[in-house]
Scaffold this motif. Structure first.
Motif, mmCIF file in Angstrom:
data_model
loop_
_atom_site.group_PDB
_atom_site.id
_atom_site.type_symbol
_atom_site.label_atom_id
_atom_site.label_comp_id
_atom_site.label_asym_id
_atom_site.label_seq_id
_atom_site.Cartn_x
_atom_site.Cartn_y
_atom_site.Cartn_z
ATOM 1 N N SER A 55 32.479 -9.581 8.144
ATOM 2 C CA SER A 55 33.117 -9.103 6.907
ATOM 3 C C SER A 55 34.610 -9.430 6.884
ATOM 4 C CB SER A 55 32.888 -7.600 6.734
ATOM 5 O OG SER A 55 33.379 -6.885 7.842
ATOM 6 N N LEU A 58 34.724 -12.912 5.661
ATOM 7 C CA LEU A 58 34.515 -12.944 4.208
ATOM 8 C C LEU A 58 35.799 -12.575 3.470
ATOM 9 C CD1 LEU A 58 31.021 -11.179 3.937
ATOM 10 C CD2 LEU A 58 31.483 -13.636 3.805
ATOM 11 N N SER A 59 36.566 -11.657 4.052
ATOM 12 C CA SER A 59 37.817 -11.264 3.392
ATOM 13 C C SER A 59 38.816 -12.414 3.379
ATOM 14 C CB SER A 59 38.420 -10.029 4.050
ATOM 15 O OG SER A 59 39.059 -10.350 5.260
ATOM 16 N N VAL A 62 37.902 -14.334 0.292
ATOM 17 C CA VAL A 62 38.352 -13.640 -0.918
ATOM 18 C C VAL A 62 39.864 -13.777 -1.077
ATOM 19 C CG1 VAL A 62 38.526 -11.394 -2.064
ATOM 20 C CG2 VAL A 62 36.428 -12.007 -0.851
ATOM 21 N N TYR A 65 40.678 -17.160 -2.379
ATOM 22 C CA TYR A 65 40.371 -17.247 -3.811
ATOM 23 C C TYR A 65 41.487 -16.600 -4.635
ATOM 24 C CZ TYR A 65 38.098 -16.429 -8.279
ATOM 25 O OH TYR A 65 37.821 -16.388 -9.629
ATOM 26 N N VAL A 84 24.720 -18.248 6.591
ATOM 27 C CA VAL A 84 26.017 -17.873 6.022
ATOM 28 C C VAL A 84 25.875 -17.690 4.511
ATOM 29 C CG1 VAL A 84 28.400 -18.632 5.639
ATOM 30 C CG2 VAL A 84 27.323 -18.975 7.876
ATOM 31 N N ALA A 86 23.266 -16.659 3.017
ATOM 32 C CA ALA A 86 22.588 -15.371 2.801
ATOM 33 C C ALA A 86 23.597 -14.225 2.783
ATOM 34 C CB ALA A 86 21.540 -15.147 3.881
ATOM 35 N N LEU A 87 24.582 -14.291 3.665
ATOM 36 C CA LEU A 87 25.598 -13.226 3.708
ATOM 37 C C LEU A 87 26.520 -13.306 2.483
ATOM 38 C CD1 LEU A 87 26.556 -10.833 5.410
ATOM 39 C CD2 LEU A 87 28.140 -12.390 6.561
ATOM 40 N N LEU A 90 24.477 -11.846 -0.292
ATOM 41 C CA LEU A 90 24.335 -10.392 -0.155
ATOM 42 C C LEU A 90 25.580 -9.675 -0.649
ATOM 43 C CD1 LEU A 90 22.901 -7.827 1.029
ATOM 44 C CD2 LEU A 90 24.154 -8.306 3.153
ATOM 45 N N THR A 91 26.742 -10.220 -0.303
ATOM 46 C CA THR A 91 28.007 -9.559 -0.650
ATOM 47 C C THR A 91 28.552 -10.022 -2.004
ATOM 48 O OG1 THR A 91 29.162 -11.205 0.710
ATOM 49 C CG2 THR A 91 28.655 -9.107 1.737
ATOM 50 N N ARG A 92 27.768 -10.847 -2.690
ATOM 51 C CA ARG A 92 28.041 -11.272 -4.071
ATOM 52 C C ARG A 92 29.300 -12.117 -4.213
ATOM 53 N NH1 ARG A 92 26.876 -5.282 -5.832
ATOM 54 N NH2 ARG A 92 29.107 -5.185 -5.594
ATOM 55 N N LEU A 93 29.703 -12.753 -3.127
ATOM 56 C CA LEU A 93 30.873 -13.629 -3.261
ATOM 57 C C LEU A 93 30.555 -14.849 -4.122
ATOM 58 C CD1 LEU A 93 32.746 -13.636 0.161
ATOM 59 C CD2 LEU A 93 32.783 -12.000 -1.704
ATOM 60 N N ILE A 96 32.067 -14.816 -7.564
ATOM 61 C CA ILE A 96 33.469 -15.183 -7.850
ATOM 62 C C ILE A 96 33.749 -16.650 -7.517
ATOM 63 C CG2 ILE A 96 34.321 -12.821 -7.630
ATOM 64 C CD1 ILE A 96 35.462 -13.506 -4.910
ATOM 65 N N PHE B 36 19.527 -13.219 13.534
ATOM 66 C CA PHE B 36 20.879 -13.470 13.025
ATOM 67 C C PHE B 36 21.385 -12.258 12.240
ATOM 68 C CE2 PHE B 36 23.807 -14.866 9.736
ATOM 69 C CZ PHE B 36 24.720 -15.611 10.446
ATOM 70 N N GLU B 44 29.419 -6.168 13.086
ATOM 71 C CA GLU B 44 30.092 -5.261 12.155
ATOM 72 C C GLU B 44 30.277 -3.873 12.780
ATOM 73 O OE1 GLU B 44 31.566 -6.121 9.554
ATOM 74 O OE2 GLU B 44 30.689 -8.088 9.181
ATOM 75 N N LEU B 95 27.703 -1.957 -2.180
ATOM 76 C CA LEU B 95 28.616 -2.967 -1.643
ATOM 77 C C LEU B 95 29.877 -2.973 -2.500
ATOM 78 C CD1 LEU B 95 26.044 -5.768 -0.938
ATOM 79 C CD2 LEU B 95 27.804 -5.077 0.687
ATOM 80 N N PRO B 98 33.162 -7.637 -5.352
ATOM 81 C CA PRO B 98 33.333 -8.915 -4.641
ATOM 82 C C PRO B 98 34.793 -9.302 -4.421
ATOM 83 C CG PRO B 98 31.699 -9.144 -6.379
ATOM 84 C CD PRO B 98 32.286 -7.777 -6.523
ATOM 85 N N TYR B 99 35.698 -8.794 -5.246
ATOM 86 C CA TYR B 99 37.117 -9.128 -5.093
ATOM 87 C C TYR B 99 37.805 -8.304 -4.001
ATOM 88 C CZ TYR B 99 36.651 -11.635 -9.501
ATOM 89 O OH TYR B 99 36.259 -12.508 -10.476
ATOM 90 N N GLU B 101 38.868 -6.879 -0.391
ATOM 91 C CA GLU B 101 39.033 -7.520 0.916
ATOM 92 C C GLU B 101 38.650 -6.567 2.047
ATOM 93 O OE1 GLU B 101 42.585 -9.948 1.448
ATOM 94 O OE2 GLU B 101 42.837 -10.006 -0.719
ATOM 95 N N ARG B 104 33.072 -3.924 3.587
ATOM 96 C CA ARG B 104 31.724 -4.489 3.514
ATOM 97 C C ARG B 104 30.870 -4.191 4.745
ATOM 98 N NH1 ARG B 104 34.912 -8.497 1.135
ATOM 99 N NH2 ARG B 104 34.330 -8.887 -1.029
ATOM 100 N N ILE B 108 26.779 -3.989 4.753
ATOM 101 C CA ILE B 108 25.968 -5.083 5.300
ATOM 102 C C ILE B 108 24.922 -4.522 6.266
ATOM 103 C CG2 ILE B 108 26.034 -7.102 6.840
ATOM 104 C CD1 ILE B 108 28.822 -7.731 5.588
ATOM 105 N N TRP B 112 20.837 -4.882 5.800
ATOM 106 C CA TRP B 112 20.056 -5.792 6.652
ATOM 107 C C TRP B 112 19.270 -5.109 7.763
ATOM 108 C CZ3 TRP B 112 23.322 -10.927 7.397
ATOM 109 C CH2 TRP B 112 23.134 -11.723 6.261
#
Lengths: 116, 135
Positions: A55, A58-59, A62, A65, A84, A86-87, A90-93, A96, B36, B44, B95, B98-99, B101, B104, B108, B112
């Motif tokens: 995560s 992922l940040s 973001v 972006y 990757v 899939a993740l 999942l996190t809806r990136l 964006i 995975f 996490e 979740l 998406p914006y 930071e 998450r 997650i 999963w």
């Protein structure tokens, strides 16, 4: 830190490392922001080497972006490995980012955005 | 069969723990994709221990994994500060934007893994999670 850079017209292709995790997320976040601050406001993030992202990683995406958009530019992803992807989904990136299969598609999309 | 790993962790060590748990999951019968996902969730969980329980410092984390009733069971114990937020999100709809930071990690894990619990036992934070092994 292990990133690569290539210029394709107005687009900067930034290659990210095999692992993008909490231990070095801060470094990558700053490095990409520095690239955008230096005037490269269209960035294509090459994910083809990335086989693990958490995560914090992922940040970084973001943050990249937001930096590009704040500079009136844009950012796209390409070359995601299935796990990757899939993740990211999942996190809806993918809501964006524009996500492309390959570099050519990502670069063409971003270059066209300068024409539009 | 129970596999256990005791590690004194800092952030740079976490990928090693992730690789260990991925191999353990495959040996218990999970396929590569599911292993995975478990690896991601373990990373996490340990990230949370380091970031919140140990506030970024080095600390002991005990990680155990075993197979029981066609499930992979994982237990992660730290002896750090009790996190302020112990209840995970109820589903993946929670979740973050998406914006955002941040925020998450637990979402997650909830999405999963099949089961997740977090408790405070004495001076330890105990996180348990499980994943069904598909036949």
């Amino acid at each position: 830190m292990n990133i690569t850079r290539e210029e394709h017209g107005a687009v900067e292709v930034i290659g990210l490392p095999q692992r993008l995790t909490m231990s070095d997320a801060g470094e990558y976040r700053h490095a990409i922001r520095d690239i955008v601050d230096s005037g490269c406001k269209l960035i294509a993030l090459d994910m083809s080497r990335v086989d693990f992202v958490d995560s914090s990683g992922l940040s970084v995406l973001v943050s990249a972006y937001k930096a590009a958009r704040n500079a009136d530019g844009d950012a796209a992803l390409f070359g995601l490995q299935p796990q990757v992807r899939a993740l990211v989904e999942l996190t809806r990136l993918h809501h964006i980012f524009e996500v492309f299969a390959d570099k050519t598609s990502a670069v063409n999309h971003l270059n066209q955005s300068t024409v539009a | 069969m129970k596999k256990m790993m005791l590690v004194k962790l800092e952030a740079a060590d976490i990928p090693r723990a992730g690789d260990w748990i991925e191999r353990a999951c495959i040996s218990f019968g999970l396929d590569q994709t599911e292993a995975f996902k478990v690896k991601t969730c373990v990373v996490e969980a340990i990230n949370n221990s380091i970031e919140h329980a140990y506030e970024g410092q080095v600390g002991n984390v005990t990680m155990s994994a075993w197979e029981e009733n066609q499930q992979v069971k994982i237990e992660i114990i730290d002896e750090g500060r009790e996190p302020e937020i112990r209840e995970p999100c109820s589903n993946s709809d929670e979740l973050p934007d998406p914006y955002s930071e941040r925020g998450r990690g637990l979402a997650i894990i909830r999405a999963w893994m099949d089961d997740l619990s977090m408790t405070r036992t004495g001076s330890s934070n105990v996180l348990c999670m499980s994943k069904r092994i598909q036949q």
